[in-house]
Enzyme design. Structure first.
Site, PDB file in Angstrom:
ATOM      1  N   SER A  15       1.004  -1.388   0.130  1.00  0.00           N
ATOM      2  CA  SER A  15       0.099  -0.551  -0.205  1.00  0.00           C
ATOM      3  C   SER A  15       1.069   1.367   0.026  1.00  0.00           C
ATOM      4  CB  SER A  15      -0.820  -0.092   1.379  1.00  0.00           C
ATOM      5  OG  SER A  15      -1.313   1.037   0.917  1.00  0.00           O
ATOM      6  N   TYR A  47      -2.685  -0.154  10.162  1.00  0.00           N
ATOM      7  CA  TYR A  47      -2.564  -0.555   9.034  1.00  0.00           C
ATOM      8  C   TYR A  47      -1.256  -0.806   8.199  1.00  0.00           C
ATOM      9  CZ  TYR A  47      -4.144  -0.925   3.673  1.00  0.00           C
ATOM     10  OH  TYR A  47      -4.285  -1.368   2.069  1.00  0.00           O
TER      11      TYR A  47
END
Length: 344
Positions: free
Chosen positions: A147, A172
């Site tokens: 990501s 995350y």
């Protein structure tokens, strides 16, 4: 080529599965179909791939059940949670995959503030299970989703994969950086190729309901206010799903050679950041409706900007995103209206 796609009922998973099938691959897709967001959307994505599990008029799939596609002869689906090591090991032994495309993960920066345990279980333990299965079954190439969030609030843009990514601002992001470190260790120890792809704000038809394009479109078309953080003064490198999916398909299908590095990471973005305020104005232009805006301070875990340096992916895979923001959002809004049966 036989490919395992994890998270196949997800936004990106559905698209890459279709592209791989159209390119002639044999694909097995797995997903746990969790309730992070509307499961009906996940079942609808599966239905678009020919997976139609109807029981008593309801969408329902039993754990470990295999369902063959009615649209693609070389596609089958199994409901499996990557946190279940035994299920995964049985799956790998049964199918003898050539390549693994690992997209299953608990997504969402803000959700990680409220449910951190889910991220540890799925993104760390689940990823470890995938690595172990690749090691034990002599998988030569693992392609996995990382990501853009790993860059944190680094001011050095555009983001190159060579810059430091050791200051995540959300759990995350920390789990995604951990995935890259774990993949590096397994590549070094067990001599198989791992390729991490840092995705930058992916949007388009079948997109996730928790992301800005869906949230804003849904609110504007249904006359509800939208929440705009940091006065809309955030930049995002919005990446259209078909541009990303074509690149991902090329990467999955190209088996690395012995001379190539065992561990690699690429940025997959559009390389043209857009101001959030301009993004909202584009949706207003396409829908013909002005948004009612509620302004709030930037939230914990959010970053001010994302901006991908995609030069390595361009050179090695011919990746060249061509979809403009207005084109992509027009396609998304058209899909949204069709999916929700709106005549607007």
């Amino acid at each position: 080529m036989k490919v395992l796609v994890t998270g196949v009922a997800g936004f990106i998973g559905m698209h890459i599965a279709r592209n791989l099938l159209q390119a002639g691959c044999s694909v097995v897709g797995i997903d746990n179909i969790n309730t992070y967001y509307d499961v009906d959307l996940k079942y609808a994505r599966l239905a678009s791939l020919g997976i139609n599990p109807q029981r008593d008029g309801k969408n329902e799939i039993e754990a470990n059940e295999t369902i063959n596609s009615t649209l693609f002869p070389d596609f089958s689906f199994e409901k499996i949670d990557i946190c279940d090591r035994d299920q995964l090991e049985d799956l790998f032994k049964k199918h003898q995959f050539d390549t693994v495309c690992h997209l299953a993960a608990q997504a969402g920066v803000r959700y990680s503030l409220e449910n951190p345990e889910t991220y540890i279980a799925t993104n760390l333990v689940g990823f470890f299970n995938i690595l172990e299965c690749c090691k034990k079954n002599a998988i030569q190439h693992l392609v996995y989703a990382s990501s853009s969030s790993v860059y944190g609030n680094n001011p050095d843009t555009p983001y190159s994969t060579d810059i430091k990514t050791d200051e995540p601002v959300s759990l995350y992001a920390a789990t995604k950086k951990s995935n890259e470190l774990m993949a590096h260790a397994y590549s070094s120890l067990y001599h198989f190729h791992t390729t991490g792809l840092r995705f930058f704000t992916v949007y388009g038809p079948w997109g996730r309901p928790d992301m800005a394009p869906y949230l804003f479109t849904d609110a504007i078309l249904n006359d509800r206010p939208i929440t705009v953080f940091n006065n809309g003064e955030m930049w995002r490198d919005f990446t259209y799903i078909e541009d990303l999916s074509e690149a991902l398909c090329k990467i999955v299908m190209k088996q690395p050679t012995e001379s190539e590095p065992l561990f690699r990471v690429y940025n997959i973005g559009n390389s043209q950041p857009v101001l959030l305020a301009d993004f909202i104005r584009t949706i207003e232009k396409i829908t013909g409706k002005e948004a009612v805006k509620i302004y709030k301070p930037i939230q914990k875990g959010d970053v001010l900007q994302t901006y991908a340096d995609i030069t390595p992916a361009e050179k090695e895979y011919g990746y060249h995103p061509e979809t403009t923001l207005e084109e992509g959002l027009t396609n998304f809004i058209s899909w949204y209206k069709s999916y929700h049966n709106l005549n607007l």
